[in-house]
Design a protein around this motif. Structure first.
Motif, PDB file in Angstrom:
ATOM      1  N   SER A 120       1.149  -1.175  -0.075  1.00 43.23           N
ATOM      2  CA  SER A 120       0.549   0.747   0.192  1.00 43.23           C
ATOM      3  C   SER A 120       0.799   1.144  -0.162  1.00 43.23           C
ATOM      4  CB  SER A 120      -0.673  -0.207   1.519  1.00 43.23           C
ATOM      5  OG  SER A 120      -0.580  -0.206   2.178  1.00 43.23           O
ATOM      6  N   HIS A 121       2.363   1.221  -0.370  1.00 46.30           N
ATOM      7  CA  HIS A 121       3.334   2.523  -0.287  1.00 46.30           C
ATOM      8  C   HIS A 121       3.859   2.355  -1.490  1.00 46.30           C
ATOM      9  CE1 HIS A 121       2.334   3.822   3.907  1.00 46.30           C
ATOM     10  NE2 HIS A 121       2.428   1.828   4.133  1.00 46.30           N
ATOM     11  N   PRO A 122       4.770   3.358  -1.971  1.00 48.08           N
ATOM     12  CA  PRO A 122       5.166   3.092  -2.891  1.00 48.08           C
ATOM     13  C   PRO A 122       6.298   2.920  -2.921  1.00 48.08           C
ATOM     14  CG  PRO A 122       5.245   5.674  -1.783  1.00 48.08           C
ATOM     15  CD  PRO A 122       4.564   4.564  -1.081  1.00 48.08           C
ATOM     16  N   GLN A 123       6.665   2.483  -3.884  1.00 52.66           N
ATOM     17  CA  GLN A 123       7.848   1.370  -4.048  1.00 52.66           C
ATOM     18  C   GLN A 123       9.676   2.755  -4.926  1.00 52.66           C
ATOM     19  OE1 GLN A 123       8.036  -2.521  -4.183  1.00 52.66           O
ATOM     20  NE2 GLN A 123       6.031  -2.539  -2.885  1.00 52.66           N
ATOM     21  N   GLY A 124      10.496   1.616  -4.651  1.00 56.25           N
ATOM     22  CA  GLY A 124      11.516   2.316  -5.702  1.00 56.25           C
ATOM     23  C   GLY A 124      12.401   3.257  -5.141  1.00 56.25           C
ATOM     24  N   ARG A 125      13.257   4.321  -5.545  1.00 58.86           N
ATOM     25  CA  ARG A 125      14.678   5.169  -4.986  1.00 58.86           C
ATOM     26  C   ARG A 125      14.032   6.171  -6.049  1.00 58.86           C
ATOM     27  NH1 ARG A 125      18.785   2.096  -5.295  1.00 58.86           N
ATOM     28  NH2 ARG A 125      20.246   3.452  -4.900  1.00 58.86           N
ATOM     29  N   HIS A 126      15.005   6.971  -4.882  1.00 55.34           N
ATOM     30  CA  HIS A 126      14.472   8.613  -5.329  1.00 55.34           C
ATOM     31  C   HIS A 126      15.614   8.719  -6.617  1.00 55.34           C
ATOM     32  CE1 HIS A 126      12.275  10.418  -2.184  1.00 55.34           C
ATOM     33  NE2 HIS A 126      12.531   9.073  -1.395  1.00 55.34           N
ATOM     34  N   THR A 127      15.316  10.298  -7.461  1.00 56.56           N
ATOM     35  CA  THR A 127      15.850  10.452  -8.090  1.00 56.56           C
ATOM     36  C   THR A 127      16.923  12.019  -8.310  1.00 56.56           C
ATOM     37  OG1 THR A 127      14.108  10.727  -9.239  1.00 56.56           O
ATOM     38  CG2 THR A 127      15.168   9.267  -9.801  1.00 56.56           C
ATOM     39  N   PRO A 128      17.725  12.525  -7.326  1.00 60.17           N
ATOM     40  CA  PRO A 128      17.768  13.544  -7.430  1.00 60.17           C
ATOM     41  C   PRO A 128      18.623  14.319  -8.825  1.00 60.17           C
ATOM     42  CG  PRO A 128      19.792  11.973  -6.351  1.00 60.17           C
ATOM     43  CD  PRO A 128      18.827  11.874  -6.855  1.00 60.17           C
ATOM     44  N   PRO A 129      18.601  15.434  -8.906  1.00 59.38           N
ATOM     45  CA  PRO A 129      18.866  16.280  -7.785  1.00 59.38           C
ATOM     46  C   PRO A 129      17.729  16.615  -7.366  1.00 59.38           C
ATOM     47  CG  PRO A 129      19.670  17.569  -9.949  1.00 59.38           C
ATOM     48  CD  PRO A 129      18.709  16.144 -10.095  1.00 59.38           C
ATOM     49  N   ASP A 130      16.309  17.476  -7.747  1.00 57.38           N
ATOM     50  CA  ASP A 130      15.057  17.513  -7.412  1.00 57.38           C
ATOM     51  C   ASP A 130      14.773  16.891  -6.563  1.00 57.38           C
ATOM     52  OD1 ASP A 130      15.386  19.485  -9.123  1.00 57.38           O
ATOM     53  OD2 ASP A 130      14.246  19.257 -10.687  1.00 57.38           O
ATOM     54  N   ASP A 131      14.694  15.624  -5.825  1.00 59.69           N
ATOM     55  CA  ASP A 131      13.910  14.320  -5.736  1.00 59.69           C
ATOM     56  C   ASP A 131      14.875  13.366  -4.983  1.00 59.69           C
ATOM     57  OD1 ASP A 131      12.232  12.567  -4.461  1.00 59.69           O
ATOM     58  OD2 ASP A 131      13.071  10.985  -6.087  1.00 59.69           O
ATOM     59  N   VAL A 132      15.520  14.078  -3.634  1.00 56.76           N
ATOM     60  CA  VAL A 132      16.242  13.830  -2.619  1.00 56.76           C
ATOM     61  C   VAL A 132      15.623  12.672  -1.110  1.00 56.76           C
ATOM     62  CG1 VAL A 132      18.120  14.994  -3.238  1.00 56.76           C
ATOM     63  CG2 VAL A 132      16.210  15.788  -1.160  1.00 56.76           C
ATOM     64  N   ALA A 133      16.342  12.170  -0.638  1.00 56.99           N
ATOM     65  CA  ALA A 133      15.476  11.237  -0.259  1.00 56.99           C
ATOM     66  C   ALA A 133      15.721  12.055   1.372  1.00 56.99           C
ATOM     67  CB  ALA A 133      17.117   9.796   0.508  1.00 56.99           C
ATOM     68  N   SER A 134      14.929  12.983   1.315  1.00 54.56           N
ATOM     69  CA  SER A 134      14.722  13.937   2.667  1.00 54.56           C
ATOM     70  C   SER A 134      13.777  14.776   2.370  1.00 54.56           C
ATOM     71  CB  SER A 134      16.314  14.649   3.037  1.00 54.56           C
ATOM     72  OG  SER A 134      15.448  15.500   3.870  1.00 54.56           O
ATOM     73  N   SER A 135      13.082  14.323   3.595  1.00 49.80           N
ATOM     74  CA  SER A 135      11.645  15.534   3.603  1.00 49.80           C
ATOM     75  C   SER A 135      11.440  16.977   3.751  1.00 49.80           C
ATOM     76  CB  SER A 135      10.923  15.466   4.472  1.00 49.80           C
ATOM     77  OG  SER A 135      10.087  13.618   4.404  1.00 49.80           O
ATOM     78  N   PHE A 136      12.920  17.272   3.614  1.00 53.72           N
ATOM     79  CA  PHE A 136      13.412  18.444   4.048  1.00 53.72           C
ATOM     80  C   PHE A 136      14.370  18.817   2.239  1.00 53.72           C
ATOM     81  CE2 PHE A 136      12.408  18.124   8.059  1.00 53.72           C
ATOM     82  CZ  PHE A 136      11.956  19.168   8.661  1.00 53.72           C
ATOM     83  N   TYR A 137      15.068  20.093   2.260  1.00 49.65           N
ATOM     84  CA  TYR A 137      16.218  20.207   1.393  1.00 49.65           C
ATOM     85  C   TYR A 137      17.535  21.214   1.887  1.00 49.65           C
ATOM     86  CZ  TYR A 137      17.802  20.129  -3.712  1.00 49.65           C
ATOM     87  OH  TYR A 137      18.518  19.776  -5.034  1.00 49.65           O
ATOM     88  N   PRO A 138      18.567  20.378   1.565  1.00 53.27           N
ATOM     89  CA  PRO A 138      20.195  21.339   2.023  1.00 53.27           C
ATOM     90  C   PRO A 138      20.153  22.147   1.519  1.00 53.27           C
ATOM     91  CG  PRO A 138      19.996  19.187   0.833  1.00 53.27           C
ATOM     92  CD  PRO A 138      19.362  18.923   0.818  1.00 53.27           C
ATOM     93  N   GLU A 139      20.543  23.460   1.391  1.00 51.71           N
ATOM     94  CA  GLU A 139      20.211  24.906   1.295  1.00 51.71           C
ATOM     95  C   GLU A 139      21.801  24.498   0.497  1.00 51.71           C
ATOM     96  OE1 GLU A 139      21.374  29.738   2.921  1.00 51.71           O
ATOM     97  OE2 GLU A 139      22.811  27.608   3.231  1.00 51.71           O
ATOM     98  N   LEU A 140      22.864  23.785   0.248  1.00 52.07           N
ATOM     99  CA  LEU A 140      24.178  23.312  -0.475  1.00 52.07           C
ATOM    100  C   LEU A 140      24.062  22.052  -1.558  1.00 52.07           C
ATOM    101  CD1 LEU A 140      26.468  22.296   2.753  1.00 52.07           C
ATOM    102  CD2 LEU A 140      26.433  24.879   1.128  1.00 52.07           C
ATOM    103  N   GLY A 141      22.654  21.572  -1.894  1.00 54.41           N
ATOM    104  CA  GLY A 141      21.707  21.260  -2.751  1.00 54.41           C
ATOM    105  C   GLY A 141      22.780  19.233  -2.146  1.00 54.41           C
ATOM    106  N   PRO A 142      22.710  18.559  -2.979  1.00 54.94           N
ATOM    107  CA  PRO A 142      22.408  17.303  -3.163  1.00 54.94           C
ATOM    108  C   PRO A 142      24.446  17.322  -2.825  1.00 54.94           C
ATOM    109  CG  PRO A 142      21.631  17.222  -4.334  1.00 54.94           C
ATOM    110  CD  PRO A 142      21.435  18.524  -4.044  1.00 54.94           C
TER     111      PRO A 142
END
Length: 437
Positions: A120-142
């Motif tokens: 019942s939940h999504p699968q796969g992996r994140h695709t940086p730089p716009d989609d990173v494995a965090s709920s926040f986004y670092p000021e320094l980017g990925p």
């Protein structure tokens, strides 16, 4: 006259019951039951220097007495840092510019162990730089952890926060976590960068495949042999004149107590006590029963790590008084871990129930106040940059893409949690001055 006396007696009884009820109600209030009104203060200007810890008596359970005092010394910086404030730091991030690919920013979505829930939940992996494995986004980017400019920025931020000891997540040479690459080759650069900012480095020995008491014993020898002479290597000075490094052992409960005791107790067959590889060893307490295992193992203290209040026995603020009393009675050091919040649904989408909202810094201040209330010698912060679990105090910025809306620190600035940490660190050391009187 009798009626008047009767009324007076009833009034007195009701008043007594009211006072008793009020007192009992106040006694039951804990930091977890509401946000504290006691926000961190400002006013301590001296940096905290070496810690003094008592020597080791031969006591039952081979526990070691670590009751401490703080010796104050001025920093060579315009601002002060505090060596009794430790912060967990992660070195596992990579970016194409230096690592040929993204590492950890592209973390997989970890499936739930129950197939029905996982479905019942999504699968796969994140695709940086716009989609990173965090709920926040670092000021320094990925970013890449091997980028010297990133390391310098991180040390600037940690110094600004007032934390004097960086607790480095560490794996042996050639070993990495399940989602990353080996990082031992980057440690020297971290220590050099820390030294430029008067920051000390302690080691957080992680769980890895094949880890045993014997392998950790060898890890400790390796670390001391390779980094023990570095000026940034963190040590504590005992009242007996011993100068000892401090090691945090993550998931220490996965190794039996007798295996730890073999080299952490004075009577163990491979004891390191009194040797060049002696140290102050801190085990992780998650469940209540593990307190006793830590004593039997010969550890010098315990820490709680997790930033989600209520997630475990150890991470629950309401239990810190009990844990501190237990540690005091067994001559152990209690090091509570505090954090600004917790949200790991970017990598564990099924784990909403452990999310702890930041509430513009109120959750962090409540955690910090809860730690202060048990009068610890050291406090650990979870974390500087564990972005996957949303515990970072590193600078974050608002970001919105076509598919994602990241959390941020607004209406506060990107350095909000660095400032809160410094204010609290100053207050912590101001309060400790009073405890020593």
């Amino acid at each position: 006259m009798i009626r008047i006396r009767r009324r007076a007696l009833v009034t007195l009884i009701l008043f007594t019951l009211f006072i008793f009820g009020t007192i009992m109600g106040l006694r039951t209030l804990k930091p977890t039951e509401g946000f504290s009104n006691q926000t961190p203060g400002i006013g301590f200007v001296a940096g905290a220097g070496e810690r003094l810890v008592n020597g080791r008596p031969d006591v039952k359970g081979e526990a070691n007495q670590i009751q401490s005092q703080v010796v104050l010394s001025s920093s060579d910086k315009d601002s002060s840092i505090f060596y009794d404030v430790h912060i967990f730091y992660y070195l596992w991030y990579g970016a194409p510019s230096l690592d040929q690919r993204y590492i950890h920013w592209d973390h997989v979505l970890v499936p739930h162990w129950d197939p029905k829930i996982a479905a019942s939940h999504p699968q796969g992996r994140h695709t940086p730089p716009d989609d990173v494995a965090s709920s926040f986004y670092p000021e320094l980017g990925p970013y890449s952890s091997r980028d010297p400019r990133i390391l310098e920025s991180h040390m600037d931020q940690i110094e600004a926060a007032g934390a004097g000891v960086l607790v480095l997540s560490w794996y042996p040479p050639g070993v990495a976590d399940d989602h990353g690459e080996p990082t031992e080759g980057l440690v020297a650069a971290v220590m050099d960068a820390a030294q430029r900012h008067s920051i000390k480095v302690a080691f957080h020995i992680q769980q890895y495949k094949g880890r045993t008491g014997e392998s950790v014993h060898e890890d400790i020898k390796y670390i001391i042999n390779k980094y023990g002479t570095h000026k940034a290597f963190y040590r504590v000075r005992s009242s007996m004149g011993q100068v000892l490094p401090m090691f945090y052992i993550y998931d220490s409960y996965l190794i039996p107590a007798e295996s730890w005791a073999d080299f952490l107790t004075t009577k163990g067959s491979t004891s390191i006590r009194g040797s060049p590889y002696d140290g102050v060893f801190i085990g992780l307490v998650v469940e209540e029963r593990q307190k006793h295992d830590i004593v039997a193992s010969g550890f010098d203290g315990m820490y709680t790590y997790f930033a989600s209040n209520g997630f475990s026995f150890g991470s629950s603020h309401q239990n810190w008084d009990v844990i501190k009393s237990f540690c005091d009675s067994h001559n152990l050091l209690f090091i509570p871990s505090v954090g600004p919040g917790y949200v790991d649904t970017a990598i564990r989408p099924w784990n909403n129930h452990n999310t702890r909202n930041r509430v513009n810094g109120q959750y962090y201040q409540t955690s910090l106040q809860a730690a202060l209330s048990v009068r610890p010698d050291i406090v650990t912060i979870t974390s500087f940059n564990q972005w996957h679990e949303g515990t970072q105090i590193e600078r974050a910025v608002p970001k919105k893409t076509a598919n994602r809306q990241y959390l941020d620190y607004q209406p506060n600035q990107p350095d909000h949690y660095l400032k809160l940490t410094r204010q609290w660190a100053e207050n912590f050391n101001k309060e400790k001055d009073k405890w020593l009187l």
